[in-house]
Scaffold this motif. Structure first.
Motif, mmCIF file in Angstrom:
data_model
loop_
_atom_site.group_PDB
_atom_site.id
_atom_site.type_symbol
_atom_site.label_atom_id
_atom_site.label_comp_id
_atom_site.label_asym_id
_atom_site.label_seq_id
_atom_site.Cartn_x
_atom_site.Cartn_y
_atom_site.Cartn_z
ATOM 1 N N CYS A 110 -23.864 39.689 80.399
ATOM 2 C CA CYS A 110 -24.134 40.759 79.275
ATOM 3 C C CYS A 110 -23.326 40.241 78.026
ATOM 4 C CB CYS A 110 -23.591 42.142 79.942
ATOM 5 S SG CYS A 110 -23.697 43.557 78.832
ATOM 6 N N ALA A 111 -23.926 40.424 76.941
ATOM 7 C CA ALA A 111 -23.288 40.130 75.657
ATOM 8 C C ALA A 111 -22.254 41.162 75.213
ATOM 9 C CB ALA A 111 -24.391 39.925 74.470
ATOM 10 N N LYS A 112 -22.502 42.315 75.531
ATOM 11 C CA LYS A 112 -21.518 43.346 75.252
ATOM 12 C C LYS A 112 -20.066 43.351 75.981
ATOM 13 C CE LYS A 112 -21.560 48.575 74.660
ATOM 14 N NZ LYS A 112 -22.190 49.858 74.786
ATOM 15 N N CYS A 113 -20.141 43.227 77.348
ATOM 16 C CA CYS A 113 -19.026 43.424 78.210
ATOM 17 C C CYS A 113 -18.550 42.031 78.906
ATOM 18 C CB CYS A 113 -19.089 44.252 79.148
ATOM 19 S SG CYS A 113 -20.159 44.003 80.473
ATOM 20 N N ASP A 114 -19.601 40.955 78.570
ATOM 21 C CA ASP A 114 -19.288 39.479 78.890
ATOM 22 C C ASP A 114 -19.038 39.450 80.569
ATOM 23 O OD1 ASP A 114 -19.379 36.818 78.188
ATOM 24 O OD2 ASP A 114 -16.985 36.831 78.598
ATOM 25 N N ARG A 115 -19.877 40.209 81.366
ATOM 26 C CA ARG A 115 -19.751 40.218 82.619
ATOM 27 C C ARG A 115 -20.960 39.528 83.220
ATOM 28 N NH1 ARG A 115 -17.017 45.673 85.200
ATOM 29 N NH2 ARG A 115 -15.175 45.700 83.828
ATOM 30 N N SER A 116 -20.967 38.845 84.259
ATOM 31 C CA SER A 116 -22.366 38.703 85.159
ATOM 32 C C SER A 116 -22.667 39.617 86.135
ATOM 33 C CB SER A 116 -21.806 37.266 85.437
ATOM 34 O OG SER A 116 -21.759 36.345 84.539
ATOM 35 N N PHE A 117 -23.938 39.470 86.502
ATOM 36 C CA PHE A 117 -24.248 40.304 87.686
ATOM 37 C C PHE A 117 -25.846 39.880 88.053
ATOM 38 C CE2 PHE A 117 -25.807 42.330 83.619
ATOM 39 C CZ PHE A 117 -27.166 42.624 84.053
ATOM 40 N N ALA A 146 -34.045 44.261 82.423
ATOM 41 C CA ALA A 146 -32.721 44.606 83.169
ATOM 42 C C ALA A 146 -31.630 45.292 82.149
ATOM 43 C CB ALA A 146 -32.131 43.480 83.517
ATOM 44 N N GLU A 147 -30.556 46.062 82.791
ATOM 45 C CA GLU A 147 -29.573 46.617 82.158
ATOM 46 C C GLU A 147 -28.519 46.231 82.781
ATOM 47 O OE1 GLU A 147 -28.708 51.128 82.508
ATOM 48 O OE2 GLU A 147 -29.993 50.955 80.591
ATOM 49 N N CYS A 148 -27.238 46.151 82.012
ATOM 50 C CA CYS A 148 -25.999 45.677 82.737
ATOM 51 C C CYS A 148 -25.330 47.175 83.514
ATOM 52 C CB CYS A 148 -25.074 45.640 81.618
ATOM 53 S SG CYS A 148 -23.502 45.105 81.972
ATOM 54 N N PRO A 149 -25.129 46.867 84.709
ATOM 55 C CA PRO A 149 -24.740 48.189 85.573
ATOM 56 C C PRO A 149 -23.162 48.365 85.082
ATOM 57 C CG PRO A 149 -24.494 46.081 86.864
ATOM 58 C CD PRO A 149 -25.065 45.554 85.520
ATOM 59 N N HIS A 150 -22.399 47.666 84.114
ATOM 60 C CA HIS A 150 -21.192 48.116 83.943
ATOM 61 C C HIS A 150 -21.187 48.925 82.774
ATOM 62 C CE1 HIS A 150 -19.883 45.354 87.184
ATOM 63 N NE2 HIS A 150 -20.424 44.443 86.441
ATOM 64 N N CYS A 151 -21.656 48.428 81.614
ATOM 65 C CA CYS A 151 -21.694 49.128 80.310
ATOM 66 C C CYS A 151 -23.067 49.498 79.948
ATOM 67 C CB CYS A 151 -21.157 48.164 79.361
ATOM 68 S SG CYS A 151 -22.188 46.764 78.731
ATOM 69 N N HIS A 152 -24.052 49.177 80.754
ATOM 70 C CA HIS A 152 -25.462 49.522 80.308
ATOM 71 C C HIS A 152 -26.189 49.168 79.107
ATOM 72 C CE1 HIS A 152 -25.349 52.679 83.518
ATOM 73 N NE2 HIS A 152 -24.183 52.978 82.977
ATOM 74 N N GLY A 153 -25.654 47.889 79.030
ATOM 75 C CA GLY A 153 -25.902 47.184 77.587
ATOM 76 C C GLY A 153 -27.418 46.529 78.266
ATOM 77 N N SER A 154 -28.002 46.066 77.242
ATOM 78 C CA SER A 154 -29.428 45.724 77.316
ATOM 79 C C SER A 154 -29.638 44.101 76.673
ATOM 80 C CB SER A 154 -30.439 46.683 76.521
ATOM 81 O OG SER A 154 -30.299 46.647 75.280
ATOM 82 N N LYS A 155 -28.617 43.690 75.825
ATOM 83 C CA LYS A 155 -28.404 42.307 75.283
ATOM 84 C C LYS A 155 -27.915 41.337 76.444
ATOM 85 C CE LYS A 155 -27.816 39.530 71.423
ATOM 86 N NZ LYS A 155 -27.258 39.477 69.949
ATOM 87 N N LEU A 156 -29.087 40.866 77.212
ATOM 88 C CA LEU A 156 -28.526 39.818 78.357
ATOM 89 C C LEU A 156 -29.211 38.546 78.284
ATOM 90 C CD1 LEU A 156 -29.692 42.622 81.122
ATOM 91 C CD2 LEU A 156 -27.450 42.335 80.047
ATOM 92 N N THR A 157 -28.348 37.529 78.842
ATOM 93 C CA THR A 157 -28.984 36.211 78.928
ATOM 94 C C THR A 157 -29.183 35.992 80.292
ATOM 95 O OG1 THR A 157 -26.690 35.427 78.519
ATOM 96 C CG2 THR A 157 -27.998 35.463 76.500
ATOM 97 N N ARG A 158 -30.186 35.318 80.587
ATOM 98 C CA ARG A 158 -30.428 34.930 82.008
ATOM 99 C C ARG A 158 -29.705 33.659 82.139
ATOM 100 N NH1 ARG A 158 -36.301 35.325 84.164
ATOM 101 N NH2 ARG A 158 -36.594 33.253 83.885
ATOM 102 N N GLU A 159 -29.028 33.732 83.401
ATOM 103 C CA GLU A 159 -28.174 32.581 83.640
ATOM 104 C C GLU A 159 -28.700 31.681 84.871
ATOM 105 O OE1 GLU A 159 -24.377 34.486 85.016
ATOM 106 O OE2 GLU A 159 -23.602 33.665 83.168
ATOM 107 N N MET A 160 -28.444 30.314 84.884
ATOM 108 C CA MET A 160 -29.103 29.628 85.897
ATOM 109 C C MET A 160 -28.803 29.863 87.342
ATOM 110 S SD MET A 160 -30.883 27.314 84.465
ATOM 111 C CE MET A 160 -31.315 25.940 85.657
#
Length: 58
Positions: A8-15, A25-39
């Motif tokens: 997540c670009a907003k809280c910098d957590r991986s999930f 997808a949506e970040c389960p921690h902050c509900h941010g939607s600006k995400l990058t998919r990781e390898m």
């Protein structure tokens, strides 16, 4: 349904998230939607005598 790893670009957590094609997808921690998919890495199970050591040493 595939499992993807995101950061997540907003809280910098991986999930990890199950995401259906066409869904977002949506970040389960902050509900941010600006995400990058990781390898992703995968896990494989094998027995201790599966011959992997023989292949590695060849």
């Amino acid at each position: 349904m595939p499992i993807y790893e995101y950061r997540c670009a907003k809280c910098d957590r991986s999930f990890e998230a199950f995401v259906r094609p066409g869904d977002a997808a949506e970040c389960p921690h902050c509900h941010g939607s600006k995400l990058t998919r990781e390898m992703s890495t995968f896990a494989a199970r094998g027995s201790s005598g599966d011959g992997a050591a023989a292949v590695a040493s060849a």
